[in-house]
Design a protein around this motif. Structure first.
Motif, PDB file in Angstrom:
ATOM      1  N   THR A  48       0.848  -1.186   0.000  1.00 19.75           N
ATOM      2  CA  THR A  48       0.000   0.000   0.000  1.00 19.75           C
ATOM      3  C   THR A  48       0.888   1.242   0.000  1.00 19.75           C
ATOM      4  OG1 THR A  48      -0.223   0.460   2.375  1.00 19.75           O
ATOM      5  CG2 THR A  48      -1.532  -1.357   1.480  1.00 19.75           C
ATOM      6  N   ASN A  49       0.264   2.416   0.098  1.00 19.37           N
ATOM      7  CA  ASN A  49       1.045   3.645   0.124  1.00 19.37           C
ATOM      8  C   ASN A  49       1.622   3.946   1.506  1.00 19.37           C
ATOM      9  OD1 ASN A  49      -1.485   4.101   1.233  1.00 19.37           O
ATOM     10  ND2 ASN A  49      -1.577   6.217   0.538  1.00 19.37           N
ATOM     11  N   LEU A  50       1.295   3.128   2.520  1.00 16.05           N
ATOM     12  CA  LEU A  50       1.787   3.375   3.875  1.00 16.05           C
ATOM     13  C   LEU A  50       2.558   2.213   4.477  1.00 16.05           C
ATOM     14  CD1 LEU A  50      -1.304   5.146   5.499  1.00 16.05           C
ATOM     15  CD2 LEU A  50       0.704   6.186   4.450  1.00 16.05           C
TER      16      LEU A  50
ATOM     17  N   VAL B  46       8.109  -2.859  -4.741  1.00 12.82           N
ATOM     18  CA  VAL B  46       8.138  -2.591  -3.298  1.00 12.82           C
ATOM     19  C   VAL B  46       9.182  -1.516  -2.991  1.00 12.82           C
ATOM     20  CG1 VAL B  46       8.621  -3.567  -1.033  1.00 12.82           C
ATOM     21  CG2 VAL B  46       7.335  -4.902  -2.707  1.00 12.82           C
ATOM     22  N   ILE B  47      10.354  -1.638  -3.592  1.00 17.91           N
ATOM     23  CA  ILE B  47      11.421  -0.656  -3.366  1.00 17.91           C
ATOM     24  C   ILE B  47      11.013   0.712  -3.903  1.00 17.91           C
ATOM     25  CG2 ILE B  47      13.804  -0.079  -3.939  1.00 17.91           C
ATOM     26  CD1 ILE B  47      14.414  -3.060  -3.998  1.00 17.91           C
ATOM     27  N   ALA B  48      10.362   0.745  -5.065  1.00 18.40           N
ATOM     28  CA  ALA B  48       9.956   2.017  -5.665  1.00 18.40           C
ATOM     29  C   ALA B  48       8.896   2.718  -4.820  1.00 18.40           C
ATOM     30  CB  ALA B  48       9.436   1.775  -7.074  1.00 18.40           C
ATOM     31  N   VAL B  49       7.944   1.970  -4.279  1.00 23.73           N
ATOM     32  CA  VAL B  49       6.908   2.574  -3.433  1.00 23.73           C
ATOM     33  C   VAL B  49       7.536   3.117  -2.148  1.00 23.73           C
ATOM     34  CG1 VAL B  49       4.797   2.159  -2.138  1.00 23.73           C
ATOM     35  CG2 VAL B  49       5.081   1.156  -4.393  1.00 23.73           C
ATOM     36  N   HIS B  50       8.473   2.377  -1.573  1.00 21.46           N
ATOM     37  CA  HIS B  50       9.161   2.850  -0.369  1.00 21.46           C
ATOM     38  C   HIS B  50       9.948   4.122  -0.666  1.00 21.46           C
ATOM     39  CE1 HIS B  50      12.724   2.869   2.406  1.00 21.46           C
ATOM     40  NE2 HIS B  50      11.730   2.859   3.270  1.00 21.46           N
ATOM     41  N   ARG B  51      10.566   4.194  -1.834  1.00 19.38           N
ATOM     42  CA  ARG B  51      11.297   5.403  -2.215  1.00 19.38           C
ATOM     43  C   ARG B  51      10.338   6.579  -2.376  1.00 19.38           C
ATOM     44  NH1 ARG B  51      13.295   3.701  -6.656  1.00 19.38           N
ATOM     45  NH2 ARG B  51      15.111   2.714  -5.693  1.00 19.38           N
ATOM     46  N   ALA B  52       9.155   6.314  -2.935  1.00 18.70           N
ATOM     47  CA  ALA B  52       8.159   7.373  -3.064  1.00 18.70           C
ATOM     48  C   ALA B  52       7.714   7.874  -1.692  1.00 18.70           C
ATOM     49  CB  ALA B  52       6.957   6.866  -3.859  1.00 18.70           C
ATOM     50  N   TYR B  53       7.646   6.981  -0.716  1.00 16.23           N
ATOM     51  CA  TYR B  53       7.290   7.374   0.652  1.00 16.23           C
ATOM     52  C   TYR B  53       8.390   8.239   1.265  1.00 16.23           C
ATOM     53  CZ  TYR B  53       6.023   6.911   5.591  1.00 16.23           C
ATOM     54  OH  TYR B  53       5.693   7.168   6.903  1.00 16.23           O
ATOM     55  N   GLU B  54       9.646   7.832   1.065  1.00 12.82           N
ATOM     56  CA  GLU B  54      10.765   8.560   1.659  1.00 12.82           C
ATOM     57  C   GLU B  54      10.906   9.967   1.089  1.00 12.82           C
ATOM     58  OE1 GLU B  54      13.283   7.598   4.090  1.00 12.82           O
ATOM     59  OE2 GLU B  54      11.537   6.375   4.569  1.00 12.82           O
TER      60      GLU B  54
ATOM     61  N   SER C 179       8.538  11.925   0.078  1.00 11.53           N
ATOM     62  CA  SER C 179       7.319  12.730   0.245  1.00 11.53           C
ATOM     63  C   SER C 179       7.026  13.015   1.718  1.00 11.53           C
ATOM     64  CB  SER C 179       6.124  12.012  -0.395  1.00 11.53           C
ATOM     65  OG  SER C 179       5.925  10.733   0.197  1.00 11.53           O
ATOM     66  N   LYS C 180       8.062  13.139   2.528  1.00 10.96           N
ATOM     67  CA  LYS C 180       7.870  13.337   3.961  1.00 10.96           C
ATOM     68  C   LYS C 180       7.315  14.712   4.302  1.00 10.96           C
ATOM     69  CE  LYS C 180      11.071   9.942   5.867  1.00 10.96           C
ATOM     70  NZ  LYS C 180      12.192   9.687   6.798  1.00 10.96           N
ATOM     71  N   MET C 181       7.443  15.663   3.396  1.00 10.95           N
ATOM     72  CA  MET C 181       6.906  16.994   3.671  1.00 10.95           C
ATOM     73  C   MET C 181       5.390  16.967   3.837  1.00 10.95           C
ATOM     74  SD  MET C 181       9.391  19.134   3.908  1.00 10.95           S
ATOM     75  CE  MET C 181       8.552  20.684   3.746  1.00 10.95           C
ATOM     76  N   TYR C 182       4.738  15.959   3.268  1.00 12.86           N
ATOM     77  CA  TYR C 182       3.287  15.820   3.434  1.00 12.86           C
ATOM     78  C   TYR C 182       2.927  15.393   4.858  1.00 12.86           C
ATOM     79  CZ  TYR C 182       2.631  15.868  -1.666  1.00 12.86           C
ATOM     80  OH  TYR C 182       2.600  16.204  -3.003  1.00 12.86           O
ATOM     81  N   ARG C 183       3.870  14.762   5.552  1.00 11.43           N
ATOM     82  CA  ARG C 183       3.518  14.078   6.801  1.00 11.43           C
ATOM     83  C   ARG C 183       4.320  14.534   8.020  1.00 11.43           C
ATOM     84  NH1 ARG C 183       4.582  10.579   2.821  1.00 11.43           N
ATOM     85  NH2 ARG C 183       6.565  10.022   3.800  1.00 11.43           N
ATOM     86  N   ASP C 184       5.503  15.122   7.813  1.00  4.42           N
ATOM     87  CA  ASP C 184       6.374  15.465   8.933  1.00  4.42           C
ATOM     88  C   ASP C 184       6.473  16.977   9.122  1.00  4.42           C
ATOM     89  OD1 ASP C 184       6.766  12.796   9.108  1.00  4.42           O
ATOM     90  OD2 ASP C 184       8.823  12.805   8.311  1.00  4.42           O
ATOM     91  N   LEU C 185       6.500  17.390  10.393  1.00  2.00           N
ATOM     92  CA  LEU C 185       6.740  18.794  10.704  1.00  2.00           C
ATOM     93  C   LEU C 185       8.192  19.131  10.378  1.00  2.00           C
ATOM     94  CD1 LEU C 185       5.410  20.719  13.736  1.00  2.00           C
ATOM     95  CD2 LEU C 185       7.815  20.935  13.140  1.00  2.00           C
ATOM     96  N   LYS C 186       8.384  20.236   9.665  1.00  2.00           N
ATOM     97  CA  LYS C 186       9.721  20.598   9.196  1.00  2.00           C
ATOM     98  C   LYS C 186      10.076  22.002   9.634  1.00  2.00           C
ATOM     99  CE  LYS C 186      13.438  19.958   6.620  1.00  2.00           C
ATOM    100  NZ  LYS C 186      14.444  18.910   6.915  1.00  2.00           N
ATOM    101  N   LEU C 187      11.247  22.163  10.277  1.00  2.00           N
ATOM    102  CA  LEU C 187      11.762  23.458  10.683  1.00  2.00           C
ATOM    103  C   LEU C 187      12.962  23.831   9.825  1.00  2.00           C
ATOM    104  CD1 LEU C 187      11.639  22.969  14.566  1.00  2.00           C
ATOM    105  CD2 LEU C 187      10.071  24.342  13.194  1.00  2.00           C
ATOM    106  N   ARG C 188      13.001  25.078   9.392  1.00  2.00           N
ATOM    107  CA  ARG C 188      14.139  25.603   8.617  1.00  2.00           C
ATOM    108  C   ARG C 188      14.434  24.754   7.385  1.00  2.00           C
ATOM    109  NH1 ARG C 188      16.956  29.547  11.439  1.00  2.00           N
ATOM    110  NH2 ARG C 188      16.362  29.768  13.638  1.00  2.00           N
TER     111      ARG C 188
ATOM    112  N   GLU D  90       2.755   8.520  -4.404  1.00  4.85           N
ATOM    113  CA  GLU D  90       2.146   8.239  -5.698  1.00  4.85           C
ATOM    114  C   GLU D  90       3.046   7.286  -6.477  1.00  4.85           C
ATOM    115  OE1 GLU D  90      -0.823   9.230  -6.734  1.00  4.85           O
ATOM    116  OE2 GLU D  90      -1.172  10.287  -4.847  1.00  4.85           O
ATOM    117  N   TYR D  91       2.439   6.245  -7.016  1.00  2.00           N
ATOM    118  CA  TYR D  91       3.202   5.263  -7.799  1.00  2.00           C
ATOM    119  C   TYR D  91       2.250   4.570  -8.755  1.00  2.00           C
ATOM    120  CZ  TYR D  91       6.051   1.221  -9.012  1.00  2.00           C
ATOM    121  OH  TYR D  91       6.742   0.268  -9.701  1.00  2.00           O
ATOM    122  N   GLU D  92       2.720   4.340  -9.962  1.00  2.00           N
ATOM    123  CA  GLU D  92       1.930   3.630 -10.960  1.00  2.00           C
ATOM    124  C   GLU D  92       2.749   2.480 -11.506  1.00  2.00           C
ATOM    125  OE1 GLU D  92       0.406   6.017 -14.058  1.00  2.00           O
ATOM    126  OE2 GLU D  92      -0.761   7.342 -12.743  1.00  2.00           O
TER     127      GLU D  92
END
Length: 326
Positions: A38-40, A109-117, A119-128, A251-253
């Motif tokens: 899945t995407n997560l 599987v590797i490509a989906v994991h790379r897409a997750y890595e 795209s962290k700006m969608y999910r993680d609080l980011k400073l500076r 996102e992955y196709e």
């Protein structure tokens, strides 16, 4: 808090086998099962024992790679190695595909994991972070700016910093006007509460982040009061919409999609076959056709055999049966 939404990107319903798992804590050995991507997360379960299962979130994965392994089922074969960490404990899982001809499964599987890595700006609080370019917010894919508020004070220090506020469908971003690298990106996924509170600078917008991000409490001063109330109302509304349908950014196709069943179905033309009667009777067909009889037929004396046998059905002879048997 936003609940997890599983949106299946790849449904890799191929039998896989966990060869082994590092014996630090748990051990699965030679279970044939099904792998879902899945995407997560990655989900695996045994086909024979569904209660034997595994769920690995991408955030727990330290390293993922493929290399050759020795399988009892297939010998030398390509295997997927996943090194994970959870609660200061490391686990290693090894999967091998028991169905030949599916080399893209592990690369997917590797490509989906790379897409997750990535795209962290969608999910993680980011400073500076590198959020601003030429006084404009660097938008993420699928991100839309709903409002831009100038003259917003960040109350993280005693004197405050004047900056600009961006409200999007994915996150809230603030940056200082004098120094664009002094900024913060707060995704709705990590927002615990949004409210107006009193501070030493007066009423302010206070955003509290989740414990996973450190439980930050960020204050912003927006004047006048009606502008502050409108901003809080808009953020709460967008946060509610996001919670109902989160955008995780993964996102992955598949490069090669399986053809739909309708395209693979071919109409079979009627067979131009004529059945000709055969003078030779199939003894085995006669035997099976007579298998459901309720009781034995009456015995008769066979002059050919010189003994009593069960009376044959009409149309059958001993000679015919012997010819078929021969």
């Amino acid at each position: 808090m936003v609940t997890e939404v599983i949106k299946s990107i790849i449904s890799a319903l191929l039998p896989l086998c966990i060869l082994s798992c590092n014996n630090w804590d748990i051990l699965f050995c030679l279970y044939t099962g099904r792998l879902l991507v899945t995407n997560l997360r990655i989900i695996w379960h045994s086909l024979a024992l569904p209660r034997v299962n595994l769920s690995v979130g991408y955030n727990c994965i330290i390293n993922i790679t493929t290399r050759t392994a020795n399988s009892k089922l297939r010998g030398q074969t390509e295997a997927l190695y996943i090194l994970t960490k959870s609660n200061n404990t490391r686990f290693e899982f090894i999967f091998t595909n028991v169905v030949p001809g599916s080399p893209r499964l592990f690369t997917s599987v590797i490509a989906v994991h790379r897409a997750y890595e990535t795209s962290k700006m969608y999910r993680d609080l980011k400073l500076r972070g590198a959020l601003i370019q030429n006084k404009q917010l660097r938008l993420l894919p699928q991100e839309q700016v709903y409002d831009k508020i100038n003259g917003v004070w960040n109350l993280s220090s005693d004197q405050g910093n004047l900056g600009t506020f961006f409200i999007t469908n994915v996150r809230i971003v603030w940056h200082a006007n004098m120094n664009e690298s002094f900024n913060v990106s707060i995704p709705y996924l990590q927002i615990r509460s949004i409210r107006i509170r009193d501070s030493k600078f007066g009423l302010a917008l206070v955003i509290e982040s989740s414990q996973q991000t450190g439980g930050y409490v960020l204050g912003f001063k927006i004047d006048p009061m009606d502008k502050l109330q409108d901003a809080v109302k808009e953020i709460n509304s967008l946060h509610k919409v996001y919670s109902a349908n989160p955008i995780f950014g993964v996102e992955y196709e598949m490069e090669e999609k399986p053809q739909p069943l309708e395209e693979l179905t071919v109409e079979q033309p009627p067979d131009d076959v004529e059945i000709e009667p055969d003078e030779h009777t199939d003894a085995f067909t006669a035997y099976f056709a007579d298998g459901n009889k309720q009781h034995d037929r009456e015995p008769v004396f066979s002059e050919e055999l010189g003994l009593a046998i069960e009376k044959l059905k009409d149309g059958f002879t001993l000679q015919g049966l012997w010819e078929v048997m021969g």
